[in-house]
Write a protein that holds these residues in place. Structure first.
Motif, PDB file in Angstrom:
ATOM      1  N   VAL A   1       2.630  11.512   4.306  1.00 27.24           N
ATOM      2  CA  VAL A   1       2.660  10.265   3.858  1.00 27.24           C
ATOM      3  C   VAL A   1       2.118   9.710   5.478  1.00 27.24           C
ATOM      4  O   VAL A   1       2.338  10.615   6.066  1.00 27.24           O
TER       5      VAL A   1
ATOM      6  N   TYR B   1       0.924   6.927   7.922  1.00 26.98           N
ATOM      7  CA  TYR B   1       0.805   4.819   8.008  1.00 26.98           C
ATOM      8  C   TYR B   1      -0.272   4.344   9.423  1.00 26.98           C
ATOM      9  O   TYR B   1      -0.356   5.061  10.266  1.00 26.98           O
ATOM     10  N   GLN B   2      -0.879   2.781   8.987  1.00 28.08           N
ATOM     11  CA  GLN B   2      -1.698   2.698  10.047  1.00 28.08           C
ATOM     12  C   GLN B   2      -1.893   0.960  10.181  1.00 28.08           C
ATOM     13  O   GLN B   2      -2.978   1.070   9.092  1.00 28.08           O
ATOM     14  N   SER B   3      -2.271   0.287  10.885  1.00 30.09           N
ATOM     15  CA  SER B   3      -2.407  -0.624  10.752  1.00 30.09           C
ATOM     16  C   SER B   3      -1.751  -1.463   9.357  1.00 30.09           C
ATOM     17  O   SER B   3      -2.245  -1.600   8.918  1.00 30.09           O
TER      18      SER B   3
ATOM     19  N   PHE C   1      -0.777  -0.490   6.820  1.00 24.48           N
ATOM     20  CA  PHE C   1      -0.963   0.525   4.718  1.00 24.48           C
ATOM     21  C   PHE C   1      -0.472   1.984   4.992  1.00 24.48           C
ATOM     22  O   PHE C   1      -0.376   2.503   6.138  1.00 24.48           O
ATOM     23  N   LEU C   2      -0.091   2.132   3.961  1.00 25.92           N
ATOM     24  CA  LEU C   2       0.845   3.177   3.647  1.00 25.92           C
ATOM     25  C   LEU C   2       0.007   3.457   2.590  1.00 25.92           C
ATOM     26  O   LEU C   2      -0.205   3.808   2.009  1.00 25.92           O
TER      27      LEU C   2
ATOM     28  N   TYR D   1      -1.238   1.699  -0.338  1.00 23.99           N
ATOM     29  CA  TYR D   1      -0.161   0.471  -0.219  1.00 23.99           C
ATOM     30  C   TYR D   1      -0.141  -0.480   1.005  1.00 23.99           C
ATOM     31  O   TYR D   1      -0.367   0.285   2.418  1.00 23.99           O
ATOM     32  N   ASP D   2      -0.726  -1.742   0.854  1.00 24.88           N
ATOM     33  CA  ASP D   2      -0.447  -2.365   2.088  1.00 24.88           C
ATOM     34  C   ASP D   2       0.793  -3.336   1.821  1.00 24.88           C
ATOM     35  O   ASP D   2       1.679  -3.823   1.140  1.00 24.88           O
ATOM     36  N   VAL D   3       1.739  -2.600   3.342  1.00 19.18           N
ATOM     37  CA  VAL D   3       3.023  -3.681   3.547  1.00 19.18           C
ATOM     38  C   VAL D   3       2.458  -4.330   4.853  1.00 19.18           C
ATOM     39  O   VAL D   3       3.676  -5.137   5.122  1.00 19.18           O
ATOM     40  N   ARG D   4       1.228  -4.937   4.708  1.00 18.54           N
ATOM     41  CA  ARG D   4       1.061  -5.420   5.888  1.00 18.54           C
ATOM     42  C   ARG D   4       2.476  -6.720   5.879  1.00 18.54           C
ATOM     43  O   ARG D   4       2.445  -8.052   6.559  1.00 18.54           O
TER      44      ARG D   4
ATOM     45  N   PRO E   1       5.347  -4.207  -1.436  1.00 16.62           N
ATOM     46  CA  PRO E   1       4.074  -3.021  -1.280  1.00 16.62           C
ATOM     47  C   PRO E   1       3.150  -3.130  -2.749  1.00 16.62           C
ATOM     48  O   PRO E   1       3.823  -3.718  -3.392  1.00 16.62           O
TER      49      PRO E   1
END
Length: 170
Positions: free
Chosen positions: A20, A22-24, A26-27, A38-41, A52
């Motif tokens: 796993v 994470y960045q900006s 996105f997971l 995944y977009d988690v914004r 998500p």
């Protein structure tokens, strides 16, 4: 206290040891189901938060270690999890795969850093620090410049091996 519990119904089957990162907002998740982004914004507790959103799934990419920096995702299946013994089997080696994630919908493999020909017996973990990708194995730790991900090169070899790497920043 759990403010909100989102079930990610699109999450592919996986084991508990998948990678796993994470960045900006996105997971990045990898396991038996492949590499998923995944977009988690917009995922947050309370009213107005969204579940998500699956951006992409690439079957067949199974990594237990992921590290992301900018538009580069590194994936690794650790040598310590292989069914062979690198000290006694010269064919027991692994590699770090580098992906362009400039297009999150279609990650593209650009290069692989093979442990064959290095001072270590295989890679156990990866982490970004100060813009460099570090990889450790049983006998040594390497730092790579991947500013050109199609042609990464070694910038440092530390003759101390390890199982895990940790950093507080990229």
């Amino acid at each position: 206290e759990v403010l909100r519990d989102d079930f990610i119904s699109t999450l592919a089957p996986r084991d508990t040891q998948g990678g796993v990162a994470y960045q900006s907002g996105f997971l990045f998740v990898s396991a038996e189901g492949g590499l998923e982004i995944y977009d988690v914004r917009n995922t947050h507790g309370g009213a107005g938060g969204a579940a998500p959103i699956l951006v992409s799934r690439t079957p067949g990419l199974y990594y237990r270690r992921l590290a992301v920096n900018g538009n580069i995702l590194a994936g690794l299946y650790p040598i310590s999890d292989f069914p062979c013994i690198p000290e006694s089997d010269l064919n027991c080696r692994n590699k770090i795969d580098l992906y362009s994630i400039a297009n999150l919908s279609a990650p593209a493999r650009m290069f692989s850093i093979d442990s064959r020909g290095t001072a270590t017996l295989g890679w156990n973990d990866i982490a970004w620090a100060n813009g460099f990708l570090y990889a450790t194995g049983p006998l040594a730790t390497y730092g790579f410049d991947v500013s050109n991900p199609s042609h990464p090169f070694t910038v440092v070899v530390i003759n101390v091996g390890g199982h895990f790497l940790s950093t507080h920043h990229t």
